[in-house]
Design a protein around this motif. Sequence first.
Motif, PDB file in Angstrom:
ATOM      1  N   ARG A   1       0.834  -1.209   0.000  1.00  0.00           N
ATOM      2  CA  ARG A   1       0.000   0.000   0.000  1.00  0.00           C
ATOM      3  C   ARG A   1       0.867   1.257   0.000  1.00  0.00           C
ATOM      4  O   ARG A   1       0.635   2.198  -0.759  1.00  0.00           O
ATOM      5  CB  ARG A   1      -0.927  -0.003   1.218  1.00  0.00           C
ATOM      6  CG  ARG A   1      -1.830   1.209   1.294  1.00  0.00           C
ATOM      7  CD  ARG A   1      -2.642   1.248   2.585  1.00  0.00           C
ATOM      8  NE  ARG A   1      -1.886   0.973   3.769  1.00  0.00           N
ATOM      9  CZ  ARG A   1      -1.097   1.849   4.395  1.00  0.00           C
ATOM     10  NH1 ARG A   1      -0.950   3.063   3.899  1.00  0.00           N
ATOM     11  NH2 ARG A   1      -0.442   1.519   5.483  1.00  0.00           N
ATOM     12  N   GLU A   2       1.923   1.258   0.830  1.00  0.00           N
ATOM     13  CA  GLU A   2       2.801   2.426   0.886  1.00  0.00           C
ATOM     14  C   GLU A   2       3.553   2.621  -0.430  1.00  0.00           C
ATOM     15  O   GLU A   2       3.746   3.744  -0.884  1.00  0.00           O
ATOM     16  CB  GLU A   2       3.792   2.284   2.046  1.00  0.00           C
ATOM     17  CG  GLU A   2       4.614   3.528   2.242  1.00  0.00           C
ATOM     18  CD  GLU A   2       5.458   3.469   3.502  1.00  0.00           C
ATOM     19  OE1 GLU A   2       6.582   3.992   3.442  1.00  0.00           O
ATOM     20  OE2 GLU A   2       4.990   2.920   4.512  1.00  0.00           O
TER      21      GLU A   2
ATOM     22  N   GLN B   1       1.200   4.163  -2.882  1.00  0.00           N
ATOM     23  CA  GLN B   1       0.985   5.567  -2.548  1.00  0.00           C
ATOM     24  C   GLN B   1       2.177   6.418  -2.984  1.00  0.00           C
ATOM     25  O   GLN B   1       2.013   7.504  -3.549  1.00  0.00           O
ATOM     26  CB  GLN B   1       0.754   5.708  -1.041  1.00  0.00           C
ATOM     27  CG  GLN B   1       0.366   7.089  -0.607  1.00  0.00           C
ATOM     28  CD  GLN B   1       0.134   7.161   0.884  1.00  0.00           C
ATOM     29  OE1 GLN B   1       0.994   6.773   1.669  1.00  0.00           O
ATOM     30  NE2 GLN B   1      -1.024   7.638   1.275  1.00  0.00           N
ATOM     31  N   ARG B   2       3.395   5.931  -2.767  1.00  0.00           N
ATOM     32  CA  ARG B   2       4.585   6.677  -3.186  1.00  0.00           C
ATOM     33  C   ARG B   2       4.656   6.807  -4.706  1.00  0.00           C
ATOM     34  O   ARG B   2       5.043   7.848  -5.227  1.00  0.00           O
ATOM     35  CB  ARG B   2       5.841   5.998  -2.672  1.00  0.00           C
ATOM     36  CG  ARG B   2       6.068   6.212  -1.206  1.00  0.00           C
ATOM     37  CD  ARG B   2       7.357   5.611  -0.759  1.00  0.00           C
ATOM     38  NE  ARG B   2       7.511   5.761   0.669  1.00  0.00           N
ATOM     39  CZ  ARG B   2       8.649   5.619   1.295  1.00  0.00           C
ATOM     40  NH1 ARG B   2       9.732   5.313   0.626  1.00  0.00           N
ATOM     41  NH2 ARG B   2       8.702   5.774   2.590  1.00  0.00           N
TER      42      ARG B   2
ATOM     43  N   ALA C   1       2.091   6.866  -6.779  1.00  0.00           N
ATOM     44  CA  ALA C   1       1.068   7.835  -7.177  1.00  0.00           C
ATOM     45  C   ALA C   1       1.544   9.256  -6.892  1.00  0.00           C
ATOM     46  O   ALA C   1       1.373  10.157  -7.717  1.00  0.00           O
ATOM     47  CB  ALA C   1      -0.242   7.547  -6.453  1.00  0.00           C
ATOM     48  N   MET C   2       2.172   9.470  -5.735  1.00  0.00           N
ATOM     49  CA  MET C   2       2.659  10.808  -5.399  1.00  0.00           C
ATOM     50  C   MET C   2       3.782  11.241  -6.343  1.00  0.00           C
ATOM     51  O   MET C   2       3.860  12.410  -6.712  1.00  0.00           O
ATOM     52  CB  MET C   2       3.111  10.861  -3.940  1.00  0.00           C
ATOM     53  CG  MET C   2       1.939  10.827  -2.988  1.00  0.00           C
ATOM     54  SD  MET C   2       2.342  10.773  -1.245  1.00  0.00           S
ATOM     55  CE  MET C   2       3.673  11.878  -1.073  1.00  0.00           C
TER      56      MET C   2
ATOM     57  N   ALA D   1      -6.427   7.483  -6.593  1.00  0.00           N
ATOM     58  CA  ALA D   1      -5.443   6.633  -5.918  1.00  0.00           C
ATOM     59  C   ALA D   1      -4.262   6.276  -6.811  1.00  0.00           C
ATOM     60  O   ALA D   1      -3.192   5.938  -6.308  1.00  0.00           O
ATOM     61  CB  ALA D   1      -6.113   5.365  -5.414  1.00  0.00           C
TER      62      ALA D   1
ATOM     63  N   THR E   1      -8.215  10.852  -3.734  1.00  0.00           N
ATOM     64  CA  THR E   1      -7.376  10.261  -2.698  1.00  0.00           C
ATOM     65  C   THR E   1      -6.280  11.226  -2.275  1.00  0.00           C
ATOM     66  O   THR E   1      -5.862  11.218  -1.129  1.00  0.00           O
ATOM     67  CB  THR E   1      -6.733   8.958  -3.216  1.00  0.00           C
ATOM     68  OG1 THR E   1      -7.768   8.090  -3.666  1.00  0.00           O
ATOM     69  CG2 THR E   1      -5.941   8.260  -2.148  1.00  0.00           C
ATOM     70  N   PHE E   2      -5.834  12.057  -3.207  1.00  0.00           N
ATOM     71  CA  PHE E   2      -4.763  13.022  -2.949  1.00  0.00           C
ATOM     72  C   PHE E   2      -5.250  14.418  -3.300  1.00  0.00           C
ATOM     73  O   PHE E   2      -5.971  14.606  -4.271  1.00  0.00           O
ATOM     74  CB  PHE E   2      -3.528  12.717  -3.798  1.00  0.00           C
ATOM     75  CG  PHE E   2      -2.924  11.373  -3.541  1.00  0.00           C
ATOM     76  CD1 PHE E   2      -2.094  11.172  -2.458  1.00  0.00           C
ATOM     77  CD2 PHE E   2      -3.178  10.323  -4.393  1.00  0.00           C
ATOM     78  CE1 PHE E   2      -1.535   9.927  -2.223  1.00  0.00           C
ATOM     79  CE2 PHE E   2      -2.621   9.077  -4.171  1.00  0.00           C
ATOM     80  CZ  PHE E   2      -1.802   8.877  -3.078  1.00  0.00           C
TER      81      PHE E   2
ATOM     82  N   THR F   1      -2.027  13.382   1.779  1.00  0.00           N
ATOM     83  CA  THR F   1      -2.443  11.992   1.612  1.00  0.00           C
ATOM     84  C   THR F   1      -3.702  11.690   2.409  1.00  0.00           C
ATOM     85  O   THR F   1      -4.087  10.530   2.524  1.00  0.00           O
ATOM     86  CB  THR F   1      -1.323  11.039   2.067  1.00  0.00           C
ATOM     87  OG1 THR F   1      -1.022  11.305   3.439  1.00  0.00           O
ATOM     88  CG2 THR F   1      -0.089  11.219   1.220  1.00  0.00           C
ATOM     89  N   GLN F   2      -4.331  12.725   2.947  1.00  0.00           N
ATOM     90  CA  GLN F   2      -5.537  12.524   3.747  1.00  0.00           C
ATOM     91  C   GLN F   2      -6.600  13.512   3.288  1.00  0.00           C
ATOM     92  O   GLN F   2      -6.366  14.714   3.272  1.00  0.00           O
ATOM     93  CB  GLN F   2      -5.212  12.735   5.224  1.00  0.00           C
ATOM     94  CG  GLN F   2      -6.322  12.320   6.140  1.00  0.00           C
ATOM     95  CD  GLN F   2      -5.891  12.449   7.586  1.00  0.00           C
ATOM     96  OE1 GLN F   2      -5.460  13.511   7.994  1.00  0.00           O
ATOM     97  NE2 GLN F   2      -6.020  11.382   8.336  1.00  0.00           N
TER      98      GLN F   2
ATOM     99  N   HIS G   1       0.490  14.428   7.280  1.00  0.00           N
ATOM    100  CA  HIS G   1       0.044  13.795   6.044  1.00  0.00           C
ATOM    101  C   HIS G   1       0.434  14.606   4.807  1.00  0.00           C
ATOM    102  O   HIS G   1      -0.136  14.416   3.742  1.00  0.00           O
ATOM    103  CB  HIS G   1      -1.472  13.581   6.077  1.00  0.00           C
ATOM    104  CG  HIS G   1      -1.896  12.666   7.171  1.00  0.00           C
ATOM    105  ND1 HIS G   1      -1.800  11.298   7.070  1.00  0.00           N
ATOM    106  CD2 HIS G   1      -2.392  12.913   8.401  1.00  0.00           C
ATOM    107  CE1 HIS G   1      -2.225  10.743   8.185  1.00  0.00           C
ATOM    108  NE2 HIS G   1      -2.588  11.698   9.006  1.00  0.00           N
TER     109      HIS G   1
END
Length: 143
Positions: free
Chosen positions: A39-40, A43-44, A46-47, A71, A84-85, A114-115, A126
């Motif tokens: 999951r992390e 997320q990285r 996507a960022m 996401a 999501t972001f 991220t929140q 976040h």
Amino acid sequence: MKAHRAAFTLIESLLAVSMAAAVMLTLLALLPAGLDATRESAQRNAMARIFARLRQQCAASTISGDFYFDALGRPLTSRTVDATFAARVLPATNVAMPGDASTTMRSISIVISTQMLDDPFANANHLRAQRLLLAPLTSGGGS
């Protein structure tokens, strides 16, 4: 003559089952850590896509404001349920280069949250930020 059958004893069977149970419990204990890492990592990734997209847009034109992404880091037209972001591009400021006051660069800050709460940028835990130094836009480069 007595017929001799080859078979496992009760103790051998018990040992085999307990060893298999120990291996299965170890694998089940590691499952949450693997899921968190996956999951992390997603997320990285996507960022990173979001930062790259916004850097490219900032280099081509003058943009600022809030942007929303799903996401996978794909842009959304507005803040929707799929968001999501949240990303905020702060207005560019001109910065003189050290040693050469005649050369200026555009300093741009990109902040990603991220929140997704009422105010996504309220909780600093976040937030991820990048500061960019970009060449000034030419007369035909932006709005």
